[in-house]
Design a protein around this motif. Structure first.
Motif, PDB file in Angstrom:
ATOM      1  N   MET A   1     -90.080 -61.931  -2.444  1.00 45.11           N
ATOM      2  CA  MET A   1     -90.389 -61.544  -3.806  1.00 45.11           C
ATOM      3  C   MET A   1     -91.582 -60.607  -3.828  1.00 45.11           C
ATOM      4  SD  MET A   1     -89.935 -65.159  -5.825  1.00 45.11           S
ATOM      5  CE  MET A   1     -91.033 -66.018  -4.693  1.00 45.11           C
ATOM      6  N   ASP A   2     -91.613 -59.734  -4.802  1.00 47.60           N
ATOM      7  CA  ASP A   2     -92.687 -58.762  -4.945  1.00 47.60           C
ATOM      8  C   ASP A   2     -93.359 -58.987  -6.299  1.00 47.60           C
ATOM      9  OD1 ASP A   2     -94.242 -56.574  -4.257  1.00 47.60           O
ATOM     10  OD2 ASP A   2     -92.885 -55.151  -5.223  1.00 47.60           O
ATOM     11  N   PHE A   3     -94.623 -59.437  -6.287  1.00 47.80           N
ATOM     12  CA  PHE A   3     -95.303 -59.786  -7.525  1.00 47.80           C
ATOM     13  C   PHE A   3     -96.708 -59.197  -7.563  1.00 47.80           C
ATOM     14  CE2 PHE A   3     -92.495 -63.677  -7.496  1.00 47.80           C
ATOM     15  CZ  PHE A   3     -91.771 -63.310  -8.605  1.00 47.80           C
ATOM     16  N   TYR A   4     -97.236 -59.075  -8.787  1.00 43.33           N
ATOM     17  CA  TYR A   4     -98.637 -58.772  -8.997  1.00 43.33           C
ATOM     18  C   TYR A   4     -99.433 -60.081  -9.015  1.00 43.33           C
ATOM     19  CZ  TYR A   4     -97.497 -54.015 -10.547  1.00 43.33           C
ATOM     20  OH  TYR A   4     -97.050 -52.722 -10.617  1.00 43.33           O
ATOM     21  N   ASP A   5    -100.644 -60.052  -8.466  1.00 45.24           N
ATOM     22  CA  ASP A   5    -101.581 -61.142  -8.673  1.00 45.24           C
ATOM     23  C   ASP A   5    -102.712 -60.628  -9.562  1.00 45.24           C
ATOM     24  OD1 ASP A   5    -103.098 -59.570  -7.012  1.00 45.24           O
ATOM     25  OD2 ASP A   5    -102.941 -60.884  -5.272  1.00 45.24           O
ATOM     26  N   ASN A   6    -103.820 -61.358  -9.621  1.00 45.48           N
ATOM     27  CA  ASN A   6    -104.923 -60.969 -10.507  1.00 45.48           C
ATOM     28  C   ASN A   6    -105.605 -59.674 -10.095  1.00 45.48           C
ATOM     29  OD1 ASN A   6    -104.553 -63.139 -12.186  1.00 45.48           O
ATOM     30  ND2 ASN A   6    -105.959 -64.475 -11.062  1.00 45.48           N
ATOM     31  N   SER A   7    -105.352 -59.213  -8.881  1.00 49.09           N
ATOM     32  CA  SER A   7    -105.918 -57.941  -8.436  1.00 49.09           C
ATOM     33  C   SER A   7    -105.052 -56.764  -8.854  1.00 49.09           C
ATOM     34  CB  SER A   7    -106.062 -57.938  -6.908  1.00 49.09           C
ATOM     35  OG  SER A   7    -104.788 -57.999  -6.295  1.00 49.09           O
ATOM     36  N   TYR A   8    -103.888 -57.059  -9.474  1.00 52.23           N
ATOM     37  CA  TYR A   8    -102.949 -56.032  -9.927  1.00 52.23           C
ATOM     38  C   TYR A   8    -102.414 -55.196  -8.773  1.00 52.23           C
ATOM     39  CZ  TYR A   8    -104.541 -57.324 -14.549  1.00 52.23           C
ATOM     40  OH  TYR A   8    -104.834 -58.047 -15.679  1.00 52.23           O
ATOM     41  N   ILE A   9    -102.315 -55.799  -7.608  1.00 51.92           N
ATOM     42  CA  ILE A   9    -101.718 -55.149  -6.440  1.00 51.92           C
ATOM     43  C   ILE A   9    -100.461 -55.914  -6.073  1.00 51.92           C
ATOM     44  CG2 ILE A   9    -102.004 -54.580  -4.003  1.00 51.92           C
ATOM     45  CD1 ILE A   9    -104.973 -54.305  -4.476  1.00 51.92           C
ATOM     46  N   ASN A  10     -99.353 -55.193  -5.934  1.00 50.71           N
ATOM     47  CA  ASN A  10     -98.116 -55.836  -5.499  1.00 50.71           C
ATOM     48  C   ASN A  10     -98.276 -56.381  -4.090  1.00 50.71           C
ATOM     49  OD1 ASN A  10     -96.725 -55.403  -7.801  1.00 50.71           O
ATOM     50  ND2 ASN A  10     -95.287 -53.925  -6.978  1.00 50.71           N
ATOM     51  N   ARG A  11     -97.784 -57.589  -3.882  1.00 45.30           N
ATOM     52  CA  ARG A  11     -97.768 -58.182  -2.548  1.00 45.30           C
ATOM     53  C   ARG A  11     -96.436 -58.901  -2.339  1.00 45.30           C
ATOM     54  NH1 ARG A  11    -103.369 -59.020  -3.859  1.00 45.30           N
ATOM     55  NH2 ARG A  11    -104.739 -58.078  -2.290  1.00 45.30           N
ATOM     56  N   PHE A  12     -96.118 -59.132  -1.075  1.00 40.93           N
ATOM     57  CA  PHE A  12     -94.884 -59.803  -0.702  1.00 40.93           C
ATOM     58  C   PHE A  12     -95.148 -61.307  -0.679  1.00 40.93           C
ATOM     59  CE2 PHE A  12     -91.706 -60.448   3.012  1.00 40.93           C
ATOM     60  CZ  PHE A  12     -90.745 -60.880   2.125  1.00 40.93           C
ATOM     61  N   TRP A  13     -94.465 -62.029  -1.566  1.00 41.39           N
ATOM     62  CA  TRP A  13     -94.676 -63.461  -1.717  1.00 41.39           C
ATOM     63  C   TRP A  13     -93.444 -64.250  -1.260  1.00 41.39           C
ATOM     64  CZ3 TRP A  13     -98.836 -65.996  -4.529  1.00 41.39           C
ATOM     65  CH2 TRP A  13     -99.825 -65.115  -5.003  1.00 41.39           C
ATOM     66  N   ARG A  14     -93.695 -65.522  -0.969  1.00 41.66           N
ATOM     67  CA  ARG A  14     -92.621 -66.472  -0.685  1.00 41.66           C
ATOM     68  C   ARG A  14     -92.870 -67.732  -1.502  1.00 41.66           C
ATOM     69  NH1 ARG A  14     -90.827 -69.241   5.134  1.00 41.66           N
ATOM     70  NH2 ARG A  14     -89.554 -70.905   4.202  1.00 41.66           N
ATOM     71  N   SER A  15     -91.777 -68.366  -1.957  1.00 40.98           N
ATOM     72  CA  SER A  15     -91.927 -69.592  -2.735  1.00 40.98           C
ATOM     73  C   SER A  15     -90.776 -70.545  -2.470  1.00 40.98           C
ATOM     74  CB  SER A  15     -91.993 -69.276  -4.230  1.00 40.98           C
ATOM     75  OG  SER A  15     -92.108 -70.474  -4.993  1.00 40.98           O
ATOM     76  N   ASP A  16     -91.103 -71.825  -2.382  1.00 45.13           N
ATOM     77  CA  ASP A  16     -90.076 -72.871  -2.324  1.00 45.13           C
ATOM     78  C   ASP A  16     -89.982 -73.615  -3.651  1.00 45.13           C
ATOM     79  OD1 ASP A  16     -92.367 -74.377  -2.373  1.00 45.13           O
ATOM     80  OD2 ASP A  16     -92.051 -75.339  -0.430  1.00 45.13           O
ATOM     81  N   GLY A  17     -90.651 -73.061  -4.683  1.00 42.85           N
ATOM     82  CA  GLY A  17     -90.616 -73.666  -6.003  1.00 42.85           C
ATOM     83  C   GLY A  17     -91.789 -74.563  -6.306  1.00 42.85           C
ATOM     84  N   SER A  18     -92.679 -74.760  -5.333  1.00 39.30           N
ATOM     85  CA  SER A  18     -93.857 -75.589  -5.553  1.00 39.30           C
ATOM     86  C   SER A  18     -95.112 -74.727  -5.487  1.00 39.30           C
ATOM     87  CB  SER A  18     -93.949 -76.697  -4.506  1.00 39.30           C
ATOM     88  OG  SER A  18     -94.203 -76.145  -3.218  1.00 39.30           O
ATOM     89  N   ALA A  19     -96.235 -75.239  -6.031  1.00 37.64           N
ATOM     90  CA  ALA A  19     -97.491 -74.493  -5.999  1.00 37.64           C
ATOM     91  C   ALA A  19     -97.977 -74.311  -4.566  1.00 37.64           C
ATOM     92  CB  ALA A  19     -98.550 -75.211  -6.836  1.00 37.64           C
ATOM     93  N   SER A  20     -97.894 -75.370  -3.755  1.00 40.42           N
ATOM     94  CA  SER A  20     -98.378 -75.273  -2.380  1.00 40.42           C
ATOM     95  C   SER A  20     -97.470 -74.414  -1.508  1.00 40.42           C
ATOM     96  CB  SER A  20     -98.501 -76.673  -1.769  1.00 40.42           C
ATOM     97  OG  SER A  20     -97.239 -77.323  -1.760  1.00 40.42           O
ATOM     98  N   GLY A  21     -96.213 -74.315  -1.916  1.00 37.33           N
ATOM     99  CA  GLY A  21     -95.264 -73.532  -1.128  1.00 37.33           C
ATOM    100  C   GLY A  21     -95.090 -72.113  -1.620  1.00 37.33           C
ATOM    101  N   THR A  22     -95.992 -71.662  -2.470  1.00 32.84           N
ATOM    102  CA  THR A  22     -95.962 -70.295  -2.993  1.00 32.84           C
ATOM    103  C   THR A  22     -97.198 -69.563  -2.501  1.00 32.84           C
ATOM    104  OG1 THR A  22     -94.783 -71.041  -4.980  1.00 32.84           O
ATOM    105  CG2 THR A  22     -95.858 -68.873  -5.069  1.00 32.84           C
ATOM    106  N   TYR A  23     -96.981 -68.539  -1.689  1.00 37.31           N
ATOM    107  CA  TYR A  23     -98.125 -67.864  -1.078  1.00 37.31           C
ATOM    108  C   TYR A  23     -97.738 -66.444  -0.676  1.00 37.31           C
ATOM    109  CZ  TYR A  23     -95.594 -69.543   3.061  1.00 37.31           C
ATOM    110  OH  TYR A  23     -94.618 -69.834   3.980  1.00 37.31           O
ATOM    111  N   VAL A  24     -98.750 -65.623  -0.416  1.00 39.48           N
ATOM    112  CA  VAL A  24     -98.555 -64.248   0.031  1.00 39.48           C
ATOM    113  C   VAL A  24     -98.134 -64.250   1.494  1.00 39.48           C
ATOM    114  CG1 VAL A  24     -99.667 -62.026   0.461  1.00 39.48           C
ATOM    115  CG2 VAL A  24    -100.183 -63.294  -1.631  1.00 39.48           C
ATOM    116  N   VAL A  25     -97.036 -63.572   1.787  1.00 35.85           N
ATOM    117  CA  VAL A  25     -96.558 -63.450   3.160  1.00 35.85           C
ATOM    118  C   VAL A  25     -97.180 -62.240   3.849  1.00 35.85           C
ATOM    119  CG1 VAL A  25     -94.507 -63.093   4.600  1.00 35.85           C
ATOM    120  CG2 VAL A  25     -94.402 -64.602   2.615  1.00 35.85           C
ATOM    121  N   ALA A  26     -97.308 -61.121   3.100  1.00 37.11           N
ATOM    122  CA  ALA A  26     -97.866 -59.906   3.704  1.00 37.11           C
ATOM    123  C   ALA A  26     -98.475 -59.034   2.623  1.00 37.11           C
ATOM    124  CB  ALA A  26     -96.790 -59.131   4.455  1.00 37.11           C
TER     125      ALA A  26
END
Length: 227
Positions: A1-26
């Motif tokens: 997935m490709d999302f913006y965070d609070n820095s307004y920079i797109n990053r490559f994310w992964r999620s398993d549907g939980s808060a702990s399992g949602t993080y930036v991959v690259a």
């Protein structure tokens, strides 16, 4: 997935549907959502074209969904497009650092991508049929076996009378495509990609521009010869 965070920079994310399992991959962003910039090979390898947030150039990336398993394939090839899987080998168009464009290939047994054919700038409707790459360039159907000499337009003279070729689709060792002739209008063609025979060219009609294999079940199809 490709999302913006609070820095307004797109990053490559992964999620398993939980808060702990949602993080930036690259720290990478996608130039667009065009599916020609993504392809999966096997069950755990996704290749994609991504912009580095540090160099601001697009490179070929590979990921298995983990941080450690997400990396660029080459730092000397930029702006890869038309990523296509052919029996485990990735084919794509890319530029070197001098902006010389060509067709490249890469698989897990190679240390780095290999040039297949220089001078190719784009390919439309790339597809796999019988373990070979087929694609359209300048209304010509090309085929590639992964070598320079084996990357060339199909030499069938019957294809010379066709215009508006589109929607190349490989399925069950056959190559399907839509094309227009002045005698019969737009028709649907199919070729045996594994055959070296010189059978006559036939077609069913009419055919849509956006070819779907499931629409061919009742078509009266023939074969065009391979080179």
């Amino acid at each position: 997935m490709d999302f913006y965070d609070n820095s307004y920079i797109n990053r490559f994310w992964r999620s398993d549907g939980s808060a702990s399992g949602t993080y930036v991959v690259a720290d990478v962003q996608f130039p667009s959502s065009n599916l020609e910039l993504f392809t999966s090979i096997g069950d755990n390898a996704l290749y994609f074209a991504g912009y580095s947030n540090t160099t601001f150039q697009a490179y070929l990336w590979k990921t298995d969904g983990t941080i450690a398993g997400t990396k660029t394939i080459s730092s000397t090839l930029i702006y890869p497009i038309y990523l296509t899987d052919v029996d485990g080998t990735l084919y794509f168009i890319a530029n070197d650092l001098s902006f010389n464009s060509g067709l490249w290939k890469f698989n897990s047994k190679m240390a780095s991508p290999q040039m297949v054919k220089p001078g190719l700038y784009y390919m439309q409707y790339p597809t796999n049929a019988c373990g070979k790459l087929y694609f359209l360039t300048d209304n010509l159907i090309w085929t590639s076996d992964g070598t320079n000499a084996g990357t060339k337009p199909l030499s069938d003279p019957l294809l010379a009378g066709l215009n508006g070729i589109s929607s190349l689709t490989g399925a069950n060792n056959r190559l399907f495509f839509s094309a227009y002739s002045y005698k019969t209008g737009r028709e649907l063609f199919v070729g045996n990609a594994c055959s070296q025979s010189t059978n006559a060219l036939y077609a069913s009609r009419p055919a849509p521009d956006n070819l779907q294999v499931q629409q061919l079940k009742k078509a009266n199809l023939g074969i065009y010869p391979n080179p």
